[in-house]
Design a protein around this motif. Structure first.
Motif, PDB file in Angstrom:
ATOM      1  N   TYR A   1       0.813  -1.224   0.000  1.00 38.54           N
ATOM      2  CA  TYR A   1       0.000   0.000   0.000  1.00 38.54           C
ATOM      3  C   TYR A   1       0.843   1.269   0.000  1.00 38.54           C
ATOM      4  CZ  TYR A   1       0.555   0.511   5.134  1.00 38.54           C
ATOM      5  OH  TYR A   1       1.042   0.681   6.408  1.00 38.54           O
ATOM      6  N   THR A   2       2.014   1.240   0.633  1.00 40.85           N
ATOM      7  CA  THR A   2       2.825   2.469   0.657  1.00 40.85           C
ATOM      8  C   THR A   2       3.328   2.822  -0.735  1.00 40.85           C
ATOM      9  OG1 THR A   2       4.784   1.159   1.258  1.00 40.85           O
ATOM     10  CG2 THR A   2       3.527   2.175   3.055  1.00 40.85           C
ATOM     11  N   ALA A   3       3.759   1.811  -1.502  1.00 41.18           N
ATOM     12  CA  ALA A   3       4.245   2.054  -2.859  1.00 41.18           C
ATOM     13  C   ALA A   3       3.105   2.503  -3.766  1.00 41.18           C
ATOM     14  CB  ALA A   3       4.896   0.788  -3.418  1.00 41.18           C
ATOM     15  N   TYR A   4       1.921   1.908  -3.577  1.00 38.75           N
ATOM     16  CA  TYR A   4       0.749   2.267  -4.385  1.00 38.75           C
ATOM     17  C   TYR A   4       0.370   3.721  -4.150  1.00 38.75           C
ATOM     18  CZ  TYR A   4      -3.902   1.755  -6.511  1.00 38.75           C
ATOM     19  OH  TYR A   4      -5.006   1.884  -7.304  1.00 38.75           O
ATOM     20  N   VAL A   5       0.338   4.124  -2.902  1.00 40.84           N
ATOM     21  CA  VAL A   5      -0.005   5.513  -2.568  1.00 40.84           C
ATOM     22  C   VAL A   5       1.049   6.473  -3.125  1.00 40.84           C
ATOM     23  CG1 VAL A   5      -0.265   7.170  -0.676  1.00 40.84           C
ATOM     24  CG2 VAL A   5      -1.332   4.909  -0.520  1.00 40.84           C
TER      25      VAL A   5
END
Length: 350
Positions: free
Chosen positions: A52-56
């Motif tokens: 999720y951190t990379a996606y955001v």
């Protein structure tokens, strides 16, 4: 020592040495497998976090909850399996591996992934309900607005705000809080519309049940909110309020008898009403007479007598004297804003 004993000792020693050699690779292989399993578990926990951190970071939006949940489930399963493998085969390094696994779990799962998953559940629910509310506004559908508004209420409470604030990453938390602000603003904007609509439904029920005092209380509360309604629903809700207020006023106003028919003879009038009259006197009615289509003249009644059921009135009026010519007489009575003319009768000439 005999030759036989020497041979036996040599054989035993050879067997022990062989066993030792055969055992060493197994122990070494077991240690290697444990290390691999532990590393795989730690790597998957990091992956669940970066999912999720990379996606955001890349898109500037929140990823689907299901995507991150799938990676979390894999990480949790590997964590459990690694703990079991450590307990069985780690030997002296058991404490080290347990510390590594628990440390990674605490850092990536407990402090980051799990709080994020809790927040993303709320995020997706909030966004869905906000979309439903926005569609109800576009459709100007008050019933749909009421349903969506009630469902959105769950997502704009302070406890949901706390769920968002538990997310570690500032950029992710910012997106979640932006959704909270949008949903809260929309919820607040149409709160009075929904409240007024529900109160009007309640007022209508009270009026149908004849509970006039309760209806009046609700209508007064609605009246205080009319100026606070949104532009979208103000006109419709105000019209409904006016209609119900009119119904209420009609119900609390005693019915007024209506004059149906007037029968006239020389010196007397008989008035027929649709319901009993509350009162009847010279002050609340007007009697006129026209002779031979002449100008109407006001007539003062001599006496007024009501029947027992108060639906028929007999009125004595001055008699009209005979003249040298035939007279066509027409009486009319005005009562409660309505004028009723009697059929003409004729007074013969002298």
């Amino acid at each position: 020592m005999s030759t036989k004993k020497i041979i036996n000792m040599t054989v035993i020693g050879f067997i022990m040495f062989s066993l030792l050699l055969s055992f060493q690779p197994i122990v070494s292989e077991a240690k290697t497998n444990v290390a691999t399993i532990v590393n795989e578990a730690k790597a998957q926990m990091k992956k669940a976090h970066t999912t999720y951190t990379a996606y955001v970071q890349k898109t500037g939006s929140i990823p689907p909850h299901a995507t991150v949940l799938a990676e979390y489930k894999k990480a949790h399963q590997l964590y459990v399996q690694a703990k079991q493998a450590v307990q069985k085969s780690a030997g002296k390094e058991k404490k080290k591996y347990v510390s590594e696994l628990d440390g990674a779990y605490k850092t990536y799962m407990a402090k980051r992934v799990i709080p994020y998953l809790n927040a993303s559940v709320v995020f997706e629910g909030s966004k869905k309900m906000r979309t439903a509310l926005e569609q109800a506004i576009v459709d100007e559908d008050m019933d749909a607005l009421r349903v969506a508004h009630k469902q959105l209420q769950v997502y704009v409470q302070n406890r949901q705000l706390r769920v968002y604030n538990n997310v570690s990453e500032a950029n992710v938390r910012k997106l979640l809080l932006e959704e909270f602000s949008k949903s809260k603003a929309l919820y607040d904007k149409y709160a009075n519309d929904v409240k007024v609509y529900e109160q009007l439904l309640k007022a209508n029920e009270y009026l149908e049940d004849g509970k006039l005092a309760e209806a009046k209380k609700v209508l007064d509360a609605v009246n205080a909110l009319l100026s606070k309604l949104s532009d979208t629903f103000r006109a419709d809700l105000t019209n409904e309020y006016n209609n119900l207020s009119e119904v209420y006023n009609d119900l609390i106003t005693p019915p007024v008898a209506e004059l149906d028919y007037v029968e006239a003879t020389n010196g007397a009038l008989t008035l027929y009403f649709d319901i009993p009259v509350s009162s009847l006197n010279a002050a609340n009615m007007k009697i006129t007479v026209a002779i031979n289509k002449g100008e109407e003249q006001v007539v003062q009644p001599a006496t007024i007598t009501l029947s027992e059921d108060r639906t028929v009135a007999t009125i004595v009026v001055p008699t009209i004297s005979e003249k040298d010519e035939e007279q066509s007489v027409v009486y009319a009575v005005e009562y409660a804003g309505k004028k009723v003319t009697a059929d003409p009768f004729v007074i013969s000439k002298k």
